[in-house]
Scaffold this active site. Sequence first.
Site, PDB file in Angstrom:
ATOM      1  N   GLY A 214     -16.631  43.574  73.730  1.00 31.54           N
ATOM      2  CA  GLY A 214     -16.300  44.680  74.608  1.00 31.54           C
ATOM      3  C   GLY A 214     -15.018  45.384  74.194  1.00 31.54           C
TER       4      GLY A 214
ATOM      5  N   GLY B 112      -7.887  48.277  72.369  1.00 32.82           N
ATOM      6  CA  GLY B 112      -8.566  47.701  71.216  1.00 32.82           C
ATOM      7  C   GLY B 112     -10.001  47.350  71.546  1.00 32.82           C
TER       8      GLY B 112
ATOM      9  CG  ASP C 218     -11.681  32.135  68.377  1.00 36.98           C
ATOM     10  OD1 ASP C 218     -11.490  31.891  67.175  1.00 36.98           O
ATOM     11  OD2 ASP C 218     -12.040  33.248  68.791  1.00 36.98           O
TER      12      ASP C 218
ATOM     13  CE  LYS D 122     -12.700  39.903  77.230  1.00 41.27           C
ATOM     14  NZ  LYS D 122     -12.628  38.780  76.276  1.00 41.27           N
TER      15      LYS D 122
END
Length: 607
Positions: free
Chosen positions: A306, A301, A419, A322
């Site tokens: 990034g 994904g 988050d 990542k």
Amino acid sequence: MVKMVVYLSFFLLFFAFTICVHTNECHSSKCGSKGPLVRFPFRIQGKQPRHCGYPQHRFVLSCSENDDTLLQLTPSLQLFIKEIDYKAQLISAYDSEGCLTRKLLNFNLSGSSFQFNIEYYYNFTLFNCSSAIQYDSNLIPCLSDPHNAVYAIASDEYISDYLHLLSCTKIHDMSGLPYRYVLQQENILELSWSDPKCRSCETKGKYCRLQSNITGSKTECYAKLKPGPSTNLIATCATLGSILLVGALVMSHWLYSSNKMDREYQSKMDKFLDDYKSFKPSRFSFADIKRMTNEFKDELGQGAYGTVYKGKLSHEIMVAVKVLSNSKGNGEEFVNEVGTIGRIHHVNVVRLFGFCADGFRRALVYEYLPNDSLQKFISSSQTKSPFLGWRRLKDISLGIAKGIDYLHQGCDQRILHFDIKPQNILLDHDFNPKVSDFGLAKLCGKDQSAVSMTTAKGTIGYMAPEVFSRNFGNVSYKSDVYSFGMLVLEMVGGRKIGEERMGNDEEIYYPEWIYNLLEEGEDLRLEIEEDGDAKIAKKLAIVGLWCIQWNPMERPSMRTVVQILEGEGENLAVPPNPFSSAVSARKNAKMPQRRLHLELEIISETE
């Protein structure tokens, strides 16, 4: 150093001239002297033959009369190209009139070769008001005039905050657009493309092209251009040589002036990495990262910072890697991730195996979790994913609560995540949840209650009101509690916050609908399969409503939430109505909330 730059500049000039002499019809081109360099998968219509670009019309560019580079995204949408990043597979375009929002009114990327270079999209509704009102943050200036003010409202925002729009006229719906291009009025549209996949060629310092002697769209890497004939060669090379000479001089000056800044940045990064050696996350080279991911073969994904790839640390251990984009930010997300998650270990927090910091190439290596994110299993749009069942949803809620409680109370310093949302909750093979993505995290002392923030950070729909506006109180660890509450309510409803619609097509704020049913003693009207499921659903709903109280002081700590979820909880009290408080707080937003200011002392962020 300056001499080296000068020598390098003239070497590049000589090399460019050599290529110009030994070029073919598919060499890189541009519109005049000011446009971006265009090469595969793009081509300039009229300058480069069809086989020089990818066989889709979306990759065909054109030149204007003023030598601007143009991209025709749709028959009605034409934008000017500012930059093409071939390594990141990213194109930046802009509207010459400075009103990108107008161009996106009826825009849809479905069926296109491009995707937005941002992870989250929203639906917006435009309202036309006869005169300007006080909430200027939602005003769209380029769509407004002295007699008509146009406002945009995202579907995930609180309806109670926009009751003043009842006197305005709804004029248009915009769907599937990033927040920044509508409410933040950015005029630079960033689009990425995933096919053709030329990133691995660019990473190796090579270029990409269609495979020769093969019909279709398969690509290959190549090291240099093949020699071939060229028309008007001398005139073209003279012009190109002049442009490159000026560019080389400018580059020399820029390198000279920026060299000191680069050294300072690298020194700061090296000092940070030395400080964290004691926490023992492994440091990998970029060659290790390429080996782990098999040359970035299996992409899981993409996000705002990034791309994530599946890889192998060994034959037994799978990892998620990542790779951070060099064009995004100044390394803050990398420092946040390594500086927070690199020092902690908890069963409900994703584990960081190591990192890569080769110059400006940065990557993070996490444990691989096969069941993806919680979002996959609770969103109504993901119809292929099975319902997890109420007992498992309760266990997942408890695991998330334990993970956040560990961040708040179990570390040497309190970690505020900022988050918490379904996309950042990953699930292992047994559906045990793990909190991930610490790019927005902040550190503060455990004996201090609040943290100062200069800008709102988080995701609309899960962001606590005090993070959005300081008029509602100080930002503290209770902001994570609010986000957890919204996440739990979304798990209960199995849908995006604000998605519920009733028979009269009137939009209903889903958490408020749950509260009204509980207050009236009615069933939650949810899917119940086994005995005891109704009690679990009600318990989760009540916990979620307690966590989203408008006043941060009325929300429980995560330690209390864990105790409630672990207990029987037969007589849990329904909390005060947070939505009437929301309307009241909005009406009195300019009045100081004395209780909050007395009990939450503002402190500075810990870097």
